[in-house]
Design a protein around this motif. Structure first.
Motif, PDB file in Angstrom:
ATOM      1  N   PHE A  39     -47.929 -23.570  20.351  1.00 55.94           N
ATOM      2  CA  PHE A  39     -48.745 -22.748  21.237  1.00 55.94           C
ATOM      3  C   PHE A  39     -47.914 -21.831  22.120  1.00 55.94           C
ATOM      4  O   PHE A  39     -48.221 -20.656  22.257  1.00 55.94           O
ATOM      5  N   PHE A  40     -46.846 -22.341  22.718  1.00 56.91           N
ATOM      6  CA  PHE A  40     -45.900 -21.482  23.427  1.00 56.91           C
ATOM      7  C   PHE A  40     -45.152 -20.623  22.425  1.00 56.91           C
ATOM      8  O   PHE A  40     -44.979 -19.424  22.602  1.00 56.91           O
ATOM      9  N   GLY A  41     -44.689 -21.270  21.338  1.00 60.55           N
ATOM     10  CA  GLY A  41     -43.957 -20.567  20.285  1.00 60.55           C
ATOM     11  C   GLY A  41     -42.783 -21.372  19.807  1.00 60.55           C
ATOM     12  O   GLY A  41     -42.004 -21.907  20.605  1.00 60.55           O
ATOM     13  N   GLY A  42     -42.640 -21.448  18.493  1.00 55.64           N
ATOM     14  CA  GLY A  42     -41.531 -22.173  17.903  1.00 55.64           C
ATOM     15  C   GLY A  42     -40.372 -21.233  17.633  1.00 55.64           C
ATOM     16  O   GLY A  42     -40.205 -20.737  16.524  1.00 55.64           O
ATOM     17  N   ALA A  43     -39.605 -20.974  18.701  1.00 54.61           N
ATOM     18  CA  ALA A  43     -38.538 -19.965  18.620  1.00 54.61           C
ATOM     19  C   ALA A  43     -37.318 -20.501  17.879  1.00 54.61           C
ATOM     20  O   ALA A  43     -36.197 -20.496  18.386  1.00 54.61           O
ATOM     21  N   GLY A  44     -37.548 -20.974  16.649  1.00 52.68           N
ATOM     22  CA  GLY A  44     -36.459 -21.416  15.795  1.00 52.68           C
ATOM     23  C   GLY A  44     -35.631 -22.516  16.426  1.00 52.68           C
ATOM     24  O   GLY A  44     -36.147 -23.440  17.067  1.00 52.68           O
ATOM     25  N   ASN A  45     -34.314 -22.414  16.245  1.00 55.49           N
ATOM     26  CA  ASN A  45     -33.415 -23.411  16.823  1.00 55.49           C
ATOM     27  C   ASN A  45     -33.363 -23.325  18.344  1.00 55.49           C
ATOM     28  O   ASN A  45     -32.832 -24.220  18.994  1.00 55.49           O
ATOM     29  N   ASN A  46     -33.903 -22.258  18.920  1.00 51.90           N
ATOM     30  CA  ASN A  46     -33.728 -21.993  20.346  1.00 51.90           C
ATOM     31  C   ASN A  46     -34.894 -22.444  21.220  1.00 51.90           C
ATOM     32  O   ASN A  46     -34.874 -22.221  22.432  1.00 51.90           O
ATOM     33  N   TYR A  47     -35.921 -23.084  20.650  1.00 52.19           N
ATOM     34  CA  TYR A  47     -37.079 -23.426  21.479  1.00 52.19           C
ATOM     35  C   TYR A  47     -36.686 -24.159  22.760  1.00 52.19           C
ATOM     36  O   TYR A  47     -37.159 -23.837  23.867  1.00 52.19           O
ATOM     37  N   SER A  48     -35.829 -25.165  22.664  1.00 52.40           N
ATOM     38  CA  SER A  48     -35.542 -25.990  23.843  1.00 52.40           C
ATOM     39  C   SER A  48     -34.773 -25.241  24.919  1.00 52.40           C
ATOM     40  O   SER A  48     -34.733 -25.695  26.071  1.00 52.40           O
TER      41      SER A  48
END
Length: 513
Positions: A361-370
């Motif tokens: 919902f926020f977005g799965g920004a690849g390896n950088n989500y966290s």
């Protein structure tokens, strides 16, 4: 008072773009997004020019196109992403790093550089990452040609993909794509809790509805739309099946243009640079661990790597889970949150386990989500200075875990740990034997993947005596019977008997009784 060498976060920034393709010059690129977030993080320190001069290390989190085999760069690529970003930020580097792949990486980098800063191996560090997958899809869909090439180069520590998280046995027999692999944890968790498929669908959807509500209020959310549990639990044109038990909005959404960055230094350097202590956030406890291959794990419904990393990080922070006010548990799929929350003893109906809204919902920004979770956590802790927050970052298939416990409260004595008790706990688990042979087996977990609403492949994990067998459907009419049996809502597939045919390497499930 904290030591001058104590590591701290002094600046954070994050961005999100919605590009519709109408203005080609406005199309976000990975390096442009990373630089934008890094500039915001530098500005956030309140002393951007001084910090920019002090930065000697920049690490770029590996983008998705470089995290898989093949040439995945339709619009060109950077000679060195870290140097391309540094050039845009006006930073002269002594050390440029391009990270390995994995959703655990942002937190693992914070852990790593906290120790390196303390030991004097760097003065100030920028950690940044981004994805422009939405822009890529928009451009390709509309026949737009972009130019994302960049010749800025220099010595770069390229850490590659990292360790393989599946082996040939698993890949040959159906595992690999996350939405096909994670359902096996999900169904195993459902089985351990004694839930029917309908009950578990409701539980997943209620959990995710809470995440969607948080995402709706986050200013950098890519999607920013609230969904109720009824919508999330119901198959529809907008919420179609991906892989049993998941519908579209149960899984991480990677069509994002998002970036996030963190600036780290030490207390002594921050004082020298004139950084307001109100900006400082401390890492109070951290840990990481890597689990066995998926099919070697003794219990698919639990993650010893998660549990051990969480326990060790909290122990180092001298905190119990209830003392943590803010959580962001990695949320690629519902089971990742549920398994972590269970390890913490966290009731997700009473305590919100996300501060961003999560990857769907926020977005799965690849390896950088966290990195977005860390940025959001720093912002929250600056406003709530007596509280603590925990970020759990997950990579692979519940494979690589990194945990950080944060607060604006000072760390009086930083410790560099030479041992890794979390990894020792993981390594103490018994490994499950695996076989490739014909015979009958009891289904332990399963999934059916779908394309345009039609089943295309089933994968089962099953038990033969004390060993596991992994098998997928053959490409013939026998697959139809397996699909029908696994999808039959009147009969629970878990615990039923599957007939396996094997050539010694590739296993096929040809019948479910």
């Amino acid at each position: 008072m904290p030591q001058n060498s104590t590591p701290i976060i002094i600046g954070v920034g994050q961005t999100m773009h919605r590009w519709d393709g109408s203005d080609v010059s406005a199309a976000p690129s990975p390096q442009g997004l990373m630089a934008e977030a890094a500039q915001l993080a530098l500005a956030d320190t309140g002393a951007a020019d001084a910090v920019r001069e002090a930065v000697d290390v920049l690490t770029a989190v590996r983008i998705f196109p470089d995290s898989m085999p093949g040439d995945n760069h339709p619009f060109g690529k950077c000679a060195s992403l870290p140097h391309a970003v540094a050039a845009r930020c006006g930073v002269t580097l002594k050390h440029a790093i391009y990270s390995e792949a994995g959703g655990n990486v942002p937190q693992a980098l914070v852990n790593e550089f906290a120790d390196k800063l303390f030991q004097g191996e760097a003065k100030a560090v920028i950690l940044t990452g981004a994805e422009a997958i939405a822009a890529t899809k928009t451009a390709l869909r509309n026949g737009i040609t972009l130019d994302w090439s960049d010749d800025h180069d220099g010595e770069t520590e390229d850490r590659g993909w990292g360790a393989m998280l599946l082996d040939g046995f698993e890949i040959a027999n159906g595992l690999g794509f996350p939405p096909i692999t994670y359902p096996h944890f999900e169904h195993a968790l459902r089985h351990r809790h004694g839930r029917t498929r309908a009950e578990h669908m409701q539980a997943m959807s209620e959990l995710w509805a809470g995440f969607a509500n948080v995402a709706e209020t986050h200013p950098q959310s890519q999607f920013g739309r609230a969904f109720d549990a009824e919508f999330l639990a119901t198959q529809s044109a907008e919420n179609y099946p991906i892989a049993d038990p998941y519908l579209k909005w149960h899984v991480a959404q990677d069509a994002v243009n998002q970036s996030a960055a963190v600036v780290m230094t030490t207390v002594g350097e921050a004082n020298r640079l004139g950084i307001d202590p109100a900006k400082w956030v401390y890492l109070h406890g951290h840990a990481q661990a890597t689990d066995y291959l998926v099919t070697e794990r003794p219990d698919l419904s639990r993650s010893e790597a998660m549990a051990a990393a969480l326990d060790v990080a909290l122990d180092r922070a001298e905190l119990e889970p209830d003392a943590v006010a803010h959580y962001d548990l990695y949320s690629c799929f519902p089971c990742a949150v549920s398994i972590a929350a269970e390890a913490l003893g966290l009731d997700t109906q009473q305590r919100q386990p996300t501060i961003t809204g999560g990857l769907p919902f926020f977005g799965g920004a690849g390896n950088n989500y966290s990195m977005h979770a860390i940025v959001t956590m720093v912002e929250k802790l600056r406003d709530h200075r007596d509280s603590y927050g925990l970020v759990l970052a997950n990579g692979g298939f519940l494979s690589k875990e990194a945990v950080g416990v944060y607060s604006a409260q000072p760390v009086e004595q930083w410790t560099v740990y030479e041992d890794n008790p979390a990894q020792e706990r993981v390594n103490a688990q018994p490994k499950t034997a695996r076989v490739s042979e014909s015979g009958t087996a009891t289904i332990e977990s399963y999934t059916i993947s779908y394309k345009k609403g039609q089943p295309v492949r089933a994968v089962v994990i099953a038990r033969m005596a004390e060993a596991r067998v992994l098998a997928s459907t053959p490409r013939d009419d026998r697959a139809d019977g397996v699909f029908a049996a696994l999808a039959d809502q009147q009969h629970e597939p878990l615990g039923r008997t599957a007939t396996i045919e094997s050539d010694g390497q590739t296993n096929y499930v040809v019948q479910v009784d």
